[in-house]
Write a protein that holds these residues in place. Structure first.
Motif, PDB file in Angstrom:
ATOM      1  N   HIS A  74       0.890  -1.245  -0.009  1.00 47.15           N
ATOM      2  CA  HIS A  74      -0.051  -0.050   0.083  1.00 47.15           C
ATOM      3  C   HIS A  74       0.901   1.179   0.002  1.00 47.15           C
ATOM      4  N   ASP A  83       0.931  10.297  -5.212  1.00 49.14           N
ATOM      5  CA  ASP A  83       0.300   9.141  -5.342  1.00 49.14           C
ATOM      6  C   ASP A  83       0.804   8.538  -6.726  1.00 49.14           C
ATOM      7  N   LYS A 137      -2.024   7.196   8.756  1.00 46.90           N
ATOM      8  CA  LYS A 137      -3.084   7.507   7.861  1.00 46.90           C
ATOM      9  C   LYS A 137      -3.663   6.502   7.165  1.00 46.90           C
ATOM     10  N   GLU A 138      -2.947   5.618   6.720  1.00 45.64           N
ATOM     11  CA  GLU A 138      -3.098   4.418   5.877  1.00 45.64           C
ATOM     12  C   GLU A 138      -3.983   3.364   6.659  1.00 45.64           C
ATOM     13  N   PRO A 140      -6.796   3.290   8.632  1.00 50.79           N
ATOM     14  CA  PRO A 140      -8.104   3.101   8.575  1.00 50.79           C
ATOM     15  C   PRO A 140      -8.570   2.464   7.197  1.00 50.79           C
ATOM     16  N   ILE A 141      -7.542   2.785   6.350  1.00 51.00           N
ATOM     17  CA  ILE A 141      -8.121   2.323   4.785  1.00 51.00           C
ATOM     18  C   ILE A 141      -7.966   0.846   4.889  1.00 51.00           C
ATOM     19  N   ASP A 144     -10.509  -1.128   6.810  1.00 54.12           N
ATOM     20  CA  ASP A 144     -11.958  -1.292   6.027  1.00 54.12           C
ATOM     21  C   ASP A 144     -11.529  -2.499   4.929  1.00 54.12           C
ATOM     22  N   GLU A 145     -10.396  -2.352   4.407  1.00 54.86           N
ATOM     23  CA  GLU A 145     -10.261  -3.631   3.560  1.00 54.86           C
ATOM     24  C   GLU A 145     -10.240  -4.885   4.171  1.00 54.86           C
ATOM     25  N   ARG A 147     -12.072  -5.483   6.996  1.00 59.33           N
ATOM     26  CA  ARG A 147     -13.543  -5.895   7.413  1.00 59.33           C
ATOM     27  C   ARG A 147     -14.218  -6.226   5.913  1.00 59.33           C
ATOM     28  N   MET A 148     -13.670  -5.488   4.801  1.00 61.14           N
ATOM     29  CA  MET A 148     -14.473  -6.173   3.486  1.00 61.14           C
ATOM     30  C   MET A 148     -14.153  -7.389   3.396  1.00 61.14           C
TER      31      MET A 148
ATOM     32  N   GLU B 251     -20.082  -7.106   8.151  1.00 61.37           N
ATOM     33  CA  GLU B 251     -19.051  -6.344   9.211  1.00 61.37           C
ATOM     34  C   GLU B 251     -19.280  -4.885   8.617  1.00 61.37           C
ATOM     35  N   GLN B 252     -19.251  -4.537   7.450  1.00 65.34           N
ATOM     36  CA  GLN B 252     -19.374  -3.087   6.929  1.00 65.34           C
ATOM     37  C   GLN B 252     -20.843  -2.771   6.645  1.00 65.34           C
ATOM     38  N   MET B 290      -9.381   9.158  -4.643  1.00 70.15           N
ATOM     39  CA  MET B 290      -8.192  10.159  -4.374  1.00 70.15           C
ATOM     40  C   MET B 290      -8.661  11.112  -3.114  1.00 70.15           C
ATOM     41  N   GLY B 297     -10.131   9.148   4.211  1.00 70.43           N
ATOM     42  CA  GLY B 297      -9.830   7.705   4.633  1.00 70.43           C
ATOM     43  C   GLY B 297     -10.878   7.178   5.311  1.00 70.43           C
ATOM     44  N   CYS B 299     -12.834   4.982   3.508  1.00 73.15           N
ATOM     45  CA  CYS B 299     -13.340   3.759   3.129  1.00 73.15           C
ATOM     46  C   CYS B 299     -12.054   3.071   2.354  1.00 73.15           C
ATOM     47  N   TYR B 300     -12.443   1.862   2.136  1.00 73.15           N
ATOM     48  CA  TYR B 300     -11.451   1.193   1.051  1.00 73.15           C
ATOM     49  C   TYR B 300     -11.956   1.089  -0.384  1.00 73.15           C
ATOM     50  N   LYS B 324     -18.877   5.354  10.045  1.00 74.32           N
ATOM     51  CA  LYS B 324     -18.276   6.418   9.098  1.00 74.32           C
ATOM     52  C   LYS B 324     -19.433   6.543   7.938  1.00 74.32           C
TER      53      LYS B 324
END
Lengths: 431, 421
Positions: A74, A83, A137-138, A140-141, A144-145, A147-148, B251-252, B290, B297, B299-300, B324
């Motif tokens: 990542h 980026d 910062k990365e 939480p992203i 979420d991945e 959890r996905m 979960e989400q 972006m 931040g 979501c994924y 969120k």
């Protein structure tokens, strides 16, 4: 046997098209020239994947937090606050990266203009500077991945299986790690892991499409430098018990039909490692329960299996896990029937006619690789990390060995090494 | 290079120059989409792909495909806008590599047999086969919930197209499965063969023979003797945005939202839609990726997709932790509004166009890419637009085109899956 001339096919597909070399820094480079194509595919892979968590830290054994390789992937796509997707997009190239059990791969696909994107790709691997702020910062992203994937029943069934089979090998951890392990990763660890594993001699580059091999080698030579200093971490092997941890696991989700994954903890792959064995394993799995078997039809007609049924194997230096997966109202019955089927085949051996027919499919699959720049690049990288080549593969594809296949059948798939992972619908009362 | 020939007013045969290691033959039958028949047509795909008169069960059929060097046969029935498409598809390794020079012809013959010579007992599909495949269809319908993101978007579209055939559930209704028998199903198939439009595509080394074979198969068997006219009118937008939630134990929080302009677009405006979508959420440098993911931040996953059914629109899909959800949803809506209000920057426009044109250029690299593009073009607009034509349209898109199209789109609704708590 197959009506294909292996030598002339190999010559047609590979001669004067496939070029290999190693830069002074130690990076292995593969170039496959495809003059008629309209896009270029490049893959740069690092021999650092999610299962590689057992290391020595300046001589002392320790375990990296699970998800470290994925976190690095990542962060490498962001350099100095820019980026990298943007850098590629600016040139009209699309880019991506992914982490698997055994490696991390960075890819781009571009039009015939490939030199600048290639320079950007190689530039990732010059010393990065991960900052505390950027790494935090990365998180939480990535959370979420994680959890996905928890909402993906197929993913959950597989990882529950791995946890039933393996105690210490990193395959039993989610590729992205857990919400807890994520918190143990910081920017200093990432910097140290980068210096330890992202070294040219632990990486391979494949570039395919309408490219000129000399130019690719020049760019690779110019932009890669040998790793400096002694790395903090060195990979080491895990002490893994020979036997499985438990023979079944049950989980629940909001599903319609139970899903299952039955797997066998086989001998570690390094004891089995051979491209010939890999090809034969694919065939053996199909001949046990593939669509061309009467066994599959009986299961299908009895409504024990559906089209989603499939088989395969995961392999790395330290593990080999064969599996059968799908959805079924009676997963335990499916497991028992597959075990009976395997026992019967171990006694009788594989049917030579079926074996020959299945061998033709391998020929077709092999030739198909060469249509797409992306699939050739992926195959070259895969061969590199398995210490083999596309030349070796076609020799085995063209000369399949039924005795070898029967040997695999005999040596693998022991019932005592089998575990069944099932996810049942939340509201079902089934045990 | 792709060529097309109008064999009959409702039968098009297309072929691509054969420069690939694989060969492919596809025949699509476009039938009317009706509530009464869609479950049966979905079942047809299962029954037709399980046997032919010559290969009477799935094992003998699979073994024959193995002998053809792993040819793959695929039959599906799917809803595309306002029509049901029965898709027959076979691909195989090119005969260039084989000493058996009839491999390609045999593969094409197999596909034609699947279409016109299914395995019948007493003039209808065997009851035993129909019974087995009914169970598979029933399971497939219930299985749709397993992929939560796709399930959520499907729920969104059903709500959006409520009262319109486009809103019928994928694969049909479980309650319609039970009464189907082998005779009724075969009668339905005969009707589909009679009343349909046909699109065929071939790329391989036996063009003349395969083209003659396919034409003979279609014409001699009376396929498409009754051409179908499809109603291509635009969908009416809901008066008020809808909001639907479902407890799914996830979960989400997973959600999909739709913006739509409620009118049909021509080819040029579809190019505008493609570029707009790319900038909003269709690529890794899009605004949603972006800003909502990388900067905030929240979501994924946060992506947008075009929808052309019943007119032009955009669907946005995302998932995030429950705490969120609202911030994430609101940020996405702000991004859409900002793009609609100000249009893209020159740099965004340049990048998106470059990415799309490069991707269109790469279509010709594989036979799968060429055939997918052909059918996508035909099924989207009813006429074939080559990648080169499409590139010209993409190049002509301006920032004000995007502003104008997005400003016309209305927020129509949202569907959300969440934990039971």
């Amino acid at each position: 046997m197959s009506k294909i001339d292996i030598e002339s096919t190999a010559a047609l597909l590979l001669n004067n098209r496939l070029f290999t070399g190693t830069t002074d820094s130690g990076l292995r480079v593969y170039v496959y020239e495809m003059p008629g194509k309209s896009s270029v595919s490049a893959q740069l892979a690092v021999g650092f994947g999610s299962t590689m968590v057992h290391v020595t830290d300046r001589g002392k054994r320790c375990r990296l937090p699970s998800g470290t390789a994925h976190f690095l992937e990542h962060k490498l796509f962001e350099r100095n606050g820019v980026d990298s997707f943007t850098l590629f997009a600016d040139l009209g190239a699309s880019s991506n990266a992914y982490t698997t059990f055994n490696r991390t791969t960075f890819v781009f696909r571009s039009s015939t203009e490939y030199e600048e994107p290639l320079e950007i790709l190689l530039d990732f691997f010059r010393e990065p500077l991960f900052t505390k702020e950027g790494v935090e910062k990365e998180k939480p992203i990535i959370a979420d991945e994680i959890r996905m994937y928890m909402d993906d029943p197929g993913w959950r069934t597989s990882f529950n299986l791995f946890r039933s089979l393996y105690r210490n090998i990193g395959i039993n951890d989610d590729i992205a790690g857990s919400l807890e392990s994520l918190q143990q990763i910081d920017y200093m660890l990432l910097n140290d892991c980068f210096r330890s594993f992202y070294r040219p001699d632990n990486m391979a580059l494949a570039v395919t499409g309408p490219v000129e091999h000399g130019r690719v080698f020049e760019i690779a030579q110019k932009l890669t430098a040998a790793g400096t200093g002694s790395p903090r971490f060195t990979l080491t092997s895990a002490q893994e018990p020979e036997h499985i941890i438990k023979d079944s696991s049950l989980d629940r989700m909001n599903l319609s039909i139970p899903m299952f994954d039955m797997g066998f903890k086989e001998k570690a792959f390094r004891e089995f490692a051979d491209v010939k064995n890999e090809l034969l394993m694919d065939m053996v799995l199909d001949l046990i329960a593939g669509e061309s078997t009467e066994f599959f039809r009986e299961m299908y007609d009895s409504n024990l299996l559906s089209d989603s049924f499939g088989s395969g194997f995961y392999s790395g230096d330290e593990y080999l896990c064969t599996y059968f997966e799908g959805d079924s109202h009676q997963p335990e019955k499916v497991r028992d029937m597959i075990l009976d089927r395997i026992a019967e085949l171990k006694r009788s051996g594989l049917d030579p006619d079926l074996f020959e027919e299945r061998a033709r499919t391998s020929v077709g699959s092999y030739i198909s690789i060469f249509d797409s720049p992306g699939s050739v690049a992926g195959s070259l990288i895969s061969c590199h990390f398995k210490n083999t080549s596309l030349y070796d593969i076609i020799q085995h594809v063209g000369n399949p060995d039924i005795d070898g296949a029967n040997g695999i059948l005999r040596d693998c798939f022991e019932p005592s090494q089998c575990s069944l992972s099932v996810i049942r619908p939340t509201d079902s009362g089934d045990q | 290079m792709l060529h097309t020939e109008q064999i009959r007013n409702n039968f098009t045969f297309a072929w691509a120059d054969h420069v690939y290691n694989r060969e492919r033959l596809v025949v699509e039958l476009h039938c009317p989409l009706e509530k009464e028949t869609m479950t049966g047509i979905s079942l047809l795909a299962y029954v037709l792909s399980s046997a032919t008169d010559r290969y009477r069960d799935i094992v003998s059929l699979s073994r024959y495909l193995d002998t053809l060097y792993g040819a793959s046969l695929y039959v599906s029935a799917s809803r595309a806008g306002n029509r049901m498409i029965i898709h027959f598809d076979v691909d195989n390794v090119s005969g260039l590599f084989l000493t058996e020079k009839d491999n390609g012809i045999r593969t094409a013959e197999l596909l034609c047999d699947v279409i016109t010579r299914p395995y019948l007992v007493d003039g209808c599909f065997p009851e035993e086969t129909v019974c087995v495949e009914k169970e598979k269809l029933r399971e497939e319908i219930s299985f749709l919930i397993n992929n939560k993101e796709a399930y959520c978007t499907r729920m969104l579209l059903q709500e959006f197209f409520r009262g319109n055939v486009r809103g019928l559930p994928d694969l049909g209704y479980t309650e319609d499965i039970d009464p189907i028998n082998g005779r009724d199903l075969y009668d339905l198939y005969r009707k589909c063969l009679e009343s349909c439009n046909i699109n065929a595509f071939y790329c391989g080394s036996d063009l003349d023979e395969v083209k003659a074979l396919v034409c003979r198969t279609i014409i001699d068997n009376g396929i498409g003797v009754r051409p179908v006219t499809f109603d291509n009118s635009a969908v009416s937008l809901p008066d008020m945005p809808f909001s639907r939630t479902e407890a799914a134990g996830t979960e989400q929080d997973i959600f999909s939202m739709i913006y739509h302009c409620g009118r049909r677009s021509d080819s040029r405006e579809l190019a505008v839609l493609k570029v707009a979508n790319s900038i909003l959420g269709g690529m890794a440098t899009s605004r949603l990726f972006m800003n909502v993911r990388e900067k905030k931040g929240l979501c994924y996953t946060c992506v947008s997709n075009r929808i052309t059914s019943g007119g032009s629109g955009i669907i946005i899909e995302s998932s995030t932790s429950a705490d969120k959800y609202e911030d994430n949803r609101d940020s996405i809506m702000e991004e859409f509004s900002a793009l609609a209000a100000s249009g893209p920057t020159g740099e965004e426009l340049r990048q998106a166009k470059l990415g799309i044109t490069n991707s269109l250029k790469g279509i010709s690299d594989t036979v799968a890419g060429v055939s997918a593009h052909y059918f996508s073009s035909m099924n989207g607009t009813g006429r074939y637009l080559s990648p080169e034509d499409e590139i010209a349209l993409i190049e002509s898109v301006t920032s004000s085109d995007i502003k104008s199209l997005l400003s016309e789109m209305r927020y129509c609704g949202i569907c959300r899956l969440h934990d039971d708590e």
